[in-house]
Design a protein around this motif. Structure first.
Motif, PDB file in Angstrom:
ATOM      1  N   GLN A 153      10.868   8.028 -14.293  1.00 30.23           N
ATOM      2  CA  GLN A 153      11.976   8.888 -13.870  1.00 30.23           C
ATOM      3  C   GLN A 153      12.503   8.535 -12.474  1.00 30.23           C
ATOM      4  O   GLN A 153      13.433   9.175 -11.987  1.00 30.23           O
ATOM      5  CB  GLN A 153      11.528  10.357 -13.895  1.00 30.23           C
ATOM      6  N   VAL A 154      11.913   7.532 -11.852  1.00 30.73           N
ATOM      7  CA  VAL A 154      12.254   7.215 -10.459  1.00 30.73           C
ATOM      8  C   VAL A 154      13.696   6.725 -10.334  1.00 30.73           C
ATOM      9  O   VAL A 154      14.375   7.024  -9.344  1.00 30.73           O
ATOM     10  CB  VAL A 154      11.254   6.201  -9.874  1.00 30.73           C
ATOM     11  N   ASP A 155      14.197   5.994 -11.315  1.00 32.58           N
ATOM     12  CA  ASP A 155      15.581   5.520 -11.238  1.00 32.58           C
ATOM     13  C   ASP A 155      16.559   6.689 -11.198  1.00 32.58           C
ATOM     14  O   ASP A 155      17.575   6.630 -10.491  1.00 32.58           O
ATOM     15  CB  ASP A 155      15.901   4.603 -12.423  1.00 32.58           C
ATOM     16  N   PHE A 156      16.283   7.746 -11.949  1.00 27.77           N
ATOM     17  CA  PHE A 156      17.134   8.940 -11.889  1.00 27.77           C
ATOM     18  C   PHE A 156      17.103   9.523 -10.480  1.00 27.77           C
ATOM     19  O   PHE A 156      18.121   9.932  -9.920  1.00 27.77           O
ATOM     20  CB  PHE A 156      16.639   9.999 -12.878  1.00 27.77           C
ATOM     21  N   CYS A 157      15.911   9.581  -9.925  1.00 27.98           N
ATOM     22  CA  CYS A 157      15.716  10.135  -8.586  1.00 27.98           C
ATOM     23  C   CYS A 157      16.505   9.339  -7.551  1.00 27.98           C
ATOM     24  O   CYS A 157      17.183   9.903  -6.683  1.00 27.98           O
ATOM     25  CB  CYS A 157      14.216  10.105  -8.278  1.00 27.98           C
ATOM     26  N   ALA A 158      16.432   8.018  -7.662  1.00 24.41           N
ATOM     27  CA  ALA A 158      17.140   7.152  -6.709  1.00 24.41           C
ATOM     28  C   ALA A 158      18.647   7.319  -6.825  1.00 24.41           C
ATOM     29  O   ALA A 158      19.365   7.359  -5.809  1.00 24.41           O
ATOM     30  CB  ALA A 158      16.745   5.696  -6.951  1.00 24.41           C
ATOM     31  N   ALA A 159      19.149   7.425  -8.055  1.00 17.68           N
ATOM     32  CA  ALA A 159      20.594   7.575  -8.255  1.00 17.68           C
ATOM     33  C   ALA A 159      21.092   8.890  -7.672  1.00 17.68           C
ATOM     34  O   ALA A 159      22.153   8.934  -7.018  1.00 17.68           O
ATOM     35  CB  ALA A 159      20.921   7.489  -9.743  1.00 17.68           C
ATOM     36  N   ILE A 160      20.355   9.961  -7.884  1.00 19.96           N
ATOM     37  CA  ILE A 160      20.763  11.259  -7.340  1.00 19.96           C
ATOM     38  C   ILE A 160      20.714  11.234  -5.821  1.00 19.96           C
ATOM     39  O   ILE A 160      21.623  11.735  -5.148  1.00 19.96           O
ATOM     40  CB  ILE A 160      19.866  12.367  -7.917  1.00 19.96           C
ATOM     41  N   ARG A 161      19.676  10.630  -5.271  1.00 19.55           N
ATOM     42  CA  ARG A 161      19.558  10.541  -3.809  1.00 19.55           C
ATOM     43  C   ARG A 161      20.746   9.815  -3.203  1.00 19.55           C
ATOM     44  O   ARG A 161      21.302  10.225  -2.177  1.00 19.55           O
ATOM     45  CB  ARG A 161      18.256   9.828  -3.440  1.00 19.55           C
ATOM     46  N   GLN A 162      21.164   8.734  -3.849  1.00 16.70           N
ATOM     47  CA  GLN A 162      22.262   7.934  -3.312  1.00 16.70           C
ATOM     48  C   GLN A 162      23.616   8.571  -3.586  1.00 16.70           C
ATOM     49  O   GLN A 162      24.449   8.708  -2.676  1.00 16.70           O
ATOM     50  CB  GLN A 162      22.227   6.529  -3.915  1.00 16.70           C
ATOM     51  N   GLU A 163      23.839   8.996  -4.817  1.00 14.90           N
ATOM     52  CA  GLU A 163      25.173   9.453  -5.215  1.00 14.90           C
ATOM     53  C   GLU A 163      25.473  10.876  -4.749  1.00 14.90           C
ATOM     54  O   GLU A 163      26.608  11.206  -4.425  1.00 14.90           O
ATOM     55  CB  GLU A 163      25.324   9.356  -6.733  1.00 14.90           C
ATOM     56  N   ALA A 164      24.441  11.725  -4.723  1.00 16.63           N
ATOM     57  CA  ALA A 164      24.661  13.111  -4.285  1.00 16.63           C
ATOM     58  C   ALA A 164      24.354  13.295  -2.805  1.00 16.63           C
ATOM     59  O   ALA A 164      24.601  14.376  -2.254  1.00 16.63           O
ATOM     60  CB  ALA A 164      23.813  14.065  -5.112  1.00 16.63           C
ATOM     61  N   GLU A 165      23.793  12.272  -2.181  1.00 16.00           N
ATOM     62  CA  GLU A 165      23.474  12.281  -0.746  1.00 16.00           C
ATOM     63  C   GLU A 165      22.626  13.490  -0.374  1.00 16.00           C
ATOM     64  O   GLU A 165      22.976  14.286   0.494  1.00 16.00           O
ATOM     65  CB  GLU A 165      24.766  12.241   0.080  1.00 16.00           C
ATOM     66  N   ILE A 166      21.491  13.605  -1.062  1.00 14.76           N
ATOM     67  CA  ILE A 166      20.578  14.717  -0.849  1.00 14.76           C
ATOM     68  C   ILE A 166      19.150  14.195  -0.988  1.00 14.76           C
ATOM     69  O   ILE A 166      18.894  13.284  -1.789  1.00 14.76           O
ATOM     70  CB  ILE A 166      20.867  15.856  -1.863  1.00 14.76           C
ATOM     71  N   PRO A 167      18.197  14.702  -0.217  1.00 20.84           N
ATOM     72  CA  PRO A 167      16.806  14.260  -0.366  1.00 20.84           C
ATOM     73  C   PRO A 167      16.287  14.550  -1.777  1.00 20.84           C
ATOM     74  O   PRO A 167      16.676  15.526  -2.415  1.00 20.84           O
ATOM     75  CB  PRO A 167      16.056  15.093   0.680  1.00 20.84           C
ATOM     76  N   THR A 168      15.395  13.676  -2.247  1.00 26.11           N
ATOM     77  CA  THR A 168      14.841  13.833  -3.583  1.00 26.11           C
ATOM     78  C   THR A 168      13.326  13.672  -3.576  1.00 26.11           C
ATOM     79  O   THR A 168      12.747  13.073  -2.673  1.00 26.11           O
ATOM     80  CB  THR A 168      15.432  12.804  -4.569  1.00 26.11           C
ATOM     81  N   MET A 169      12.721  14.227  -4.629  1.00 23.87           N
ATOM     82  CA  MET A 169      11.289  14.095  -4.866  1.00 23.87           C
ATOM     83  C   MET A 169      11.103  13.454  -6.228  1.00 23.87           C
ATOM     84  O   MET A 169      11.652  13.919  -7.226  1.00 23.87           O
ATOM     85  CB  MET A 169      10.610  15.467  -4.824  1.00 23.87           C
ATOM     86  N   ALA A 170      10.320  12.377  -6.270  1.00 24.02           N
ATOM     87  CA  ALA A 170      10.083  11.653  -7.514  1.00 24.02           C
ATOM     88  C   ALA A 170       8.809  12.141  -8.174  1.00 24.02           C
ATOM     89  O   ALA A 170       7.818  12.434  -7.507  1.00 24.02           O
ATOM     90  CB  ALA A 170       9.987  10.153  -7.238  1.00 24.02           C
ATOM     91  N   VAL A 171       8.830  12.196  -9.518  1.00 22.54           N
ATOM     92  CA  VAL A 171       7.662  12.620 -10.282  1.00 22.54           C
ATOM     93  C   VAL A 171       7.690  11.899 -11.625  1.00 22.54           C
ATOM     94  O   VAL A 171       8.759  11.520 -12.106  1.00 22.54           O
ATOM     95  CB  VAL A 171       7.646  14.159 -10.473  1.00 22.54           C
ATOM     96  N   GLY A 172       6.513  11.695 -12.217  1.00 21.28           N
ATOM     97  CA  GLY A 172       6.450  11.093 -13.536  1.00 21.28           C
ATOM     98  C   GLY A 172       5.663   9.801 -13.560  1.00 21.28           C
ATOM     99  O   GLY A 172       6.186   8.745 -13.195  1.00 21.28           O
ATOM    100  N   GLN A 173       4.403   9.892 -13.952  1.00 19.69           N
ATOM    101  CA  GLN A 173       3.510   8.737 -14.042  1.00 19.69           C
ATOM    102  C   GLN A 173       3.463   7.935 -12.741  1.00 19.69           C
ATOM    103  O   GLN A 173       3.497   6.701 -12.743  1.00 19.69           O
ATOM    104  CB  GLN A 173       3.878   7.852 -15.239  1.00 19.69           C
ATOM    105  N   ILE A 174       3.406   8.649 -11.635  1.00 17.28           N
ATOM    106  CA  ILE A 174       3.111   8.035 -10.338  1.00 17.28           C
ATOM    107  C   ILE A 174       1.616   8.216 -10.126  1.00 17.28           C
ATOM    108  O   ILE A 174       1.138   9.342  -9.975  1.00 17.28           O
ATOM    109  CB  ILE A 174       3.928   8.694  -9.212  1.00 17.28           C
TER     110      ILE A 174
END
Length: 371
Positions: free
Chosen positions: A282-303
Motif C-alpha cells: 500500500q506504500v505507493d498509494f501513501c506516496a501518491a497522496i503525500r505528493q499530490e495532496a501535500e499532506i503528511p502520510t502514514m504507511a501501513v501494510g506488510q511493513i
C-alpha cells in the motif's frame, strides 16, 4: 548518519520520539464497550517497547457503532473509566504518544468476532439494527441496513463529538477518524455502497460531504494543539468503486479542514475486491497522496523489516510507518529495529540489561515511573 525511523516528528503541539506507530488492531475483547485487563496488557506491552505512537483499536462512538459486541466503545462513563486505567499504565512505563481511533461500523456492525465465525450476530439480546448511507447489505443473505436519514446522521455526528470530548478528557495525544475498511464513513465515500440521491450521494463532492462534516466536528472538539488524523482506504480494489484519484481529492479537502495526517490503507468494503498483496503493497498509494495532496502520510501494510521501514521514510513515501500483525508477533519490534539501525532507545530499567547493544556501549535506560 542518524536513521529516519528514529528521528522525531512534530504534529501541532505533539512530538513523537520516533516514526514507529502501533496500528489500531481490533481485539474483540471488551465487555459492553469497556476495555479490561486484556487491553491493559495488550497496549501496555507496546508502551514498554518505545514506539513513537500507539493507536488504540477502532472504538465505537455509540453501541450500535461497534463492529462486534466485543469491540471497545467510548460512549459511557464506564468506557471512559476503563480507558483511564489503561492509559495510566501505558504512561507509567513508556513515553509513547497515545492515540485513539474513533469509528462507526455502519452495515458491517452487529457481527461476531473472527474466531466465532465473523457472521451476523443471531442472539437477539446482543444483535442490533445496522445503519448505512443506503440499504445495501454487506453480504448476500445478510439483513439490509437502514438507510440513514438526516436525524440519524446528526445523531452519529454528535456521538463522534461526545467521544472526542471524552478522548480529550482522558488525555489522548491524538484522535484518528476511521474512514477505511468498509465501515460507515467509507460506505459514504464509495459509489458501491452509497446510492443516495440527496446532497450526500451521487457526485464525489456529495459522497465526501458527510465524512468531511464528521471530521470537521471532531477537529473542533479536540484540543487545537493536538493532531487529528484519518485512516482511509485509498482504493476499493474494485472497478467503478472508490479509487486513488478520488482519495487524493478527498485528502486535499481534509487538509483544508485541519487534518494533520492521512493513515493510508485499502480495501475492506466489498468481498469482490481483488487485492494484490506483498511487502509494502500500500506504500505507493501513501506516496501518491503525500505528493499530490501535500499532506503528511502514514504507511501501513506488510511493513515488517527495519530497513524496509527506513527506506520508506528516507525515500519520501511517508512520514511515519505503522505495524499491525508484525507488532502482534513481535511486540519488541522497536527494540530490534533500534539495534538493526544502530540507534539507542530507552528501555524500562528492569529490561535494559537484556539489550545486545550493551555489549558495545552503555544503553540508555529510563527510571521507574518516568516517561
Amino acid at each position: 548518519m542518524a536513521s529516519a525511523l528514529f528521528s522525531p516528528l512534530t504534529l501541532r503541539g505533539v512530538t513523537f520520539t520516533n516514526r514507529i506507530t502501533v496500528a489500531p488492531m481490533c481485539q474483540y475483547s471488551a465487555i459492553d464497550g469497556v476495555p479490561g485487563n486484556w487491553h491493559l496488557v495488550h497496549l501496555g506491552q507496546f508502551a514498554q517497547s518505545g514506539p513513537g505512537l500507539i493507536i488504540v483499536e477502532a472504538t465505537g462512538v455509540e453501541p450500535q457503532g461497534r463492529i462486534t459486541p466485543g469491540c471497545t466503545g467510548l460512549y459511557s462513563d464506564a468506557c471512559e473509566a476503563g480507558f483511564a486505567r489503561v492509559i495510566a499504565f501505558a504512561r507509567s512505563v513508556g513515553s509513547s504518544a497515545l492515540g485513539l481511533q474513533l469509528g462507526h461500523a455502519g452495515r458491517k456492525g452487529s457481527t461476531l468476532a473472527p474466531w466465532k465465525g465473523g457472521g451476523m450476530v443471531t442472539d437477539a439480546a446482543q444483535a442490533w439494527q445496522t445503519e448505512a448511507p443506503s440499504a445495501v447489505p454487506y453480504l448476500p443473505g445478510w439483513a439490509a441496513p437502514s438507510a440513514l436519514d438526516s436525524a440519524g446522521m446528526a445523531r452519529i455526528t454528535a456521538a463522534f463529538v461526545q467521544a472526542t470530548k471524552r478522548a480529550a478528557r482522558l488525555g489522548f495525544d491524538l484522535v484518528e477518524l476511521h474512514a477505511a475498511h468498509g465501515y460507515l464513513l467509507h460506505q459514504f465515500l464509495s459509489p458501491i455502497t452509497n446510492h443516495r440521491t440527496d446532497a450526500y450521494g451521487g457526485s464525489l463532492e456529495n459522497r465526501m460531504r458527510f465524512p468531511l462534516e464528521v471530521f470537521a466536528a471532531i477537529r473542533a472538539a479536540f484540543p487545537a494543539d493536538k493532531p487529528v488524523t484519518i485512516r482511509i482506504s485509498a482504493t476499493d480494489w474494485i472497478e467503478g468503486g472508490w479509487d486513488l484519484p478520488q482519495s487524493i481529492v478527498f485528502c486535499r479537502a481534509l487538509r483544508a479542514v485541519g487534518c494533520d495526517m492521512i493513515h493510508v490503507s485499502s480495501g475492506g468494503l466489498d468481498q469482490r475486491q481483488a487485492i494484490v498483496t506483498g511487502p509494502g503493497y500500500q506504500v505507493d498509494f501513501c506516496a501518491a497522496i503525500r505528493q499530490e495532496a501535500e499532506i503528511p502520510t502514514m504507511a501501513v501494510g506488510q511493513i515488517t523489516e527495519p530497513m524496509q521501514a527506513e527506506t520508506i521514510l528516507r525515500s519520501g513515501q511517508a512520514d511515519m510507518v505503522a505495524l499491525a500483525r508484525g507488532m502482534l508477533w513481535d511486540p519488541r519490534w522497536p527494540w530490534r529495529a533500534a539495534v538493526a539501525l544502530g540507534e539507542d532507545i530507552a528501555l524500562p530499567s528492569p529490561y535494559a540489561r537484556a539489550n545486545p547493544a550493551l555489549r558495545a556501549k552503555p544503553f540508555v535506560t529510563r527510571k521507574e515511573g518516568k516517561s
